[in-house]
Design an enzyme around this catalytic site. Structure first.
Site, PDB file in Angstrom:
ATOM      1  N   HIS A   1      58.409 -25.498 -27.640  1.00 41.84           N
ATOM      2  CA  HIS A   1      57.555 -24.466 -27.044  1.00 41.84           C
ATOM      3  C   HIS A   1      57.895 -24.379 -25.563  1.00 41.84           C
ATOM      4  O   HIS A   1      58.138 -25.381 -24.909  1.00 41.84           O
ATOM      5  CB  HIS A   1      56.078 -24.823 -27.226  1.00 41.84           C
TER       6      HIS A   1
ATOM      7  N   LYS B   1      47.838 -25.446 -30.109  1.00 46.66           N
ATOM      8  CA  LYS B   1      48.596 -24.791 -31.195  1.00 46.66           C
ATOM      9  C   LYS B   1      49.607 -25.748 -31.808  1.00 46.66           C
ATOM     10  O   LYS B   1      49.810 -25.787 -33.008  1.00 46.66           O
ATOM     11  CB  LYS B   1      49.394 -23.599 -30.638  1.00 46.66           C
TER      12      LYS B   1
ATOM     13  N   ARG C   1      42.844 -14.673 -21.011  1.00 52.83           N
ATOM     14  CA  ARG C   1      43.582 -15.085 -19.799  1.00 52.83           C
ATOM     15  C   ARG C   1      44.599 -14.020 -19.413  1.00 52.83           C
ATOM     16  O   ARG C   1      44.845 -13.765 -18.230  1.00 52.83           O
ATOM     17  CB  ARG C   1      44.309 -16.417 -20.048  1.00 52.83           C
TER      18      ARG C   1
ATOM     19  N   ASP D   1      42.151 -20.852 -29.006  1.00 49.59           N
ATOM     20  CA  ASP D   1      43.267 -20.474 -28.121  1.00 49.59           C
ATOM     21  C   ASP D   1      43.604 -18.999 -28.284  1.00 49.59           C
ATOM     22  O   ASP D   1      43.901 -18.322 -27.300  1.00 49.59           O
ATOM     23  CB  ASP D   1      44.515 -21.324 -28.381  1.00 49.59           C
TER      24      ASP D   1
ATOM     25  N   SER E   1      46.359 -24.797 -24.038  1.00 49.83           N
ATOM     26  CA  SER E   1      46.774 -23.680 -24.885  1.00 49.83           C
ATOM     27  C   SER E   1      48.015 -24.062 -25.695  1.00 49.83           C
ATOM     28  O   SER E   1      48.047 -23.922 -26.922  1.00 49.83           O
ATOM     29  CB  SER E   1      47.074 -22.465 -23.984  1.00 49.83           C
TER      30      SER E   1
HETATM   31  N1  URA Z   1      52.423 -20.696 -23.811  1.00 54.73           N
HETATM   32  C1  URA Z   1      51.188 -20.851 -24.364  1.00 54.73           C
HETATM   33  O1  URA Z   1      51.051 -20.971 -25.573  1.00 54.73           O
HETATM   34  N2  URA Z   1      50.134 -20.865 -23.546  1.00 54.73           N
HETATM   35  C2  URA Z   1      50.220 -20.755 -22.221  1.00 54.73           C
HETATM   36  O2  URA Z   1      49.214 -20.808 -21.546  1.00 54.73           O
HETATM   37  C3  URA Z   1      51.500 -20.588 -21.644  1.00 54.73           C
HETATM   38  C4  URA Z   1      52.597 -20.572 -22.463  1.00 54.73           C
END
Ligand code: URA
Length: 437
Positions: free
Chosen positions: A90, A194, A175, A168, A190
């Site tokens: 990620h 996930k 956000r 989230d 966040s």
């Molecule tokens: N990726 C995410 O899932 N959340 C964030 O806040 C920034 C990047």
């Protein structure tokens, strides 16, 4: 009857105190259920943005987000009689960051299995789902059964988080439109909520540093990476991070369909060197984290196996796949070109200016749930360090709505410099952070 209410929780954080565990559990649960309003959560997010959170608060906030939905488990799945090498990556968000698109097929072709809960665009940064949805027919709304089938059958699924960490999903969208993205606690919770919920056994984080990243300084990015690596360890997810440069955009293409086109170039064995370098560095980390030794990720780009894996992934997710996909992607249709004012060298291109320009062209959202333009994007014809002749094209801008050119050009204004010399190139990969450090 709860002992909390939203104004009290907001006031605690507004006044700079740490939120009690029970207040965090309550507010995340109540917001997910719709018992706290968007405007109340927006105020709380702004208070967190301004006041920050302690390490225990971040851990509790993240756990509450994980607990807001289900946690997937694929450990029972087998391929050729063996458990799957479940590993994901990620990014904390960048400009031109299409790395997931070539990376997932490379890892598939090397024997990994990637369960990826991906995101949509956030602020000035692009989102993998918005990019992939520019492929006609492609869907990221996958039922759980299909994710399982894809993982054991072809080795990957890229999906909208859906019922994973639903807190989230709601907070992320809020956000995006309330200028509360650039916050260490909010990014860490966040990303990790996930990733903890999605069922990977190992995770590699690409933590961005520089003007196009949410956190600009190396120290902030290090703190973010360390926080996320520790959160992973607390939840049994083996996590490591690379710190990578995001002061200039990655590659030559920024936007939605244009980034898929560039990813196809990488999968065909070409593409910009920085995109290839980062794809292969992250692939090597993922394969190592998954215990897949002795496979060469670069070979999958040379022999076409990564391209085949991408075709299998697109097809499995409803996309209209063939060898000519790049020609059918919806780039444009309106274009505007910025040309060089003088001879010289491209001295700098600011990732933030490019990210904002592309967002203005329609690649991102300014209202919750807004449709993004698949065709919106930008091409960089001359990258940092390349020679420039007066009058030649430097950038081509694409949009579906030409009235967007003016604000996009204004964002780019001052965001690039043609000078006499280019500053020495920055290393793309700055550092590596593991849980043992
Ligand atoms: N990726 C995410 O899932 N959340 C964030 O806040 C920034 C990047």
């Amino acid at each position: 009857m709860s002992s909390f209410d939203a104004p009290t929780v907001i006031r605690i954080k507004r006044d700079g105190a740490a939120l009690p565990d029970a207040a965090i559990d309550w507010v995340i649960d109540a917001y997910t259920r719709g018992a706290v309003a968007d405007e109340q959560m927006s105020a709380l997010l702004m208070a967190i943005f301004l006041r920050g959170m302690t390490t225990p608060e971040i851990a509790r906030w993240t756990a509450a987000m994980v607990n807001s939905g289900e946690r997937l488990d694929f450990t029972d799945l087998r391929r050729d009689g063996k458990p799957l090498a479940l590993v994901d990556k990620h990014s904390t968000g960048g400009v031109g960051d299409k790395i997931t698109i070539p990376l997932v097929p490379v890892v598939m072709a090397c024997g990994g299995a990637v369960p990826q809960a991906a995101g949509r665009g956030l602020g000035h940064t692009g989102g993998t789902l918005d990019k992939l949805e520019s492929i006609p027919g492609f869907t990221a709304e996958l039922p759980k059964g299909q994710i399982r089938q894809q993982l054991s059958g072809i080795g990957a699924a890229i999906f909208a988080a859906g019922e994973l960490a639903p807190a989230d999903r709601k907070i992320y969208a809020l956000r995006d439109v309330t200028a509360t993205t650039e916050s260490l606690p909010l990014i860490a919770s966040s990303v990790m909520s996930k990733k903890i919920a999605e069922g990977a056994r190992a995770l590699v984080l690409d933590t961005k540093v520089g003007s196009g990243a949410f956190l600009k300084t190396e120290q902030e990015a290090r703190d973010l990476a360390r926080t996320m690596v520790d959160l992973g360890a607390e939840h049994g997810l083996a996590t490591r991070a690379l710190l990578t440069d995001m002061s200039a955009p990655l590659g030559r293409a920024v936007g939605n369909a244009v980034e898929v086109v560039e990813s196809l170039e990488v999968l065909a064995g070409g593409g910009p060197p920085d995109v290839v370098e980062l794809t292969l560095a992250l692939a090597a980390e993922m394969l190592d984290a998954a215990g897949l030794d002795g496979v060469d990720p670069a070979q999958t780009l040379r022999d076409g196996s990564a391209m085949d894996a991408f075709g299998a992934l697109v097809t499995a997710q409803g996309g209209d796949w063939d060898a000519k996909l790049a020609e059918r992607l919806p780039v444009g249709p309106h274009t505007e070109t910025i040309t060089a004012p003088r001879d010289g060298t491209m001295e700098s291109i600011d990732a933030m200016a490019v990210g904002l320009a592309v967002w203005r062209l329609g690649a991102g959202r300014s209202l919750p749930g807004e449709r993004v333009q698949s065709g919106a994007g930008l091409h960089i014809h001359r990258r940092i360090g390349e020679p420039v002749s007066a009058g030649e094209p430097l950038f081509t801008l694409y949009t579906e709505t030409p009235e967007r050119f003016e604000p996009a050009m204004a964002e780019l204004d001052g965001g690039w410099v043609v000078g006499a010399t280019a500053s020495p190139p920055r290393p793309l990969i700055i550092d590596r952070i593991t849980s043992g450090d």
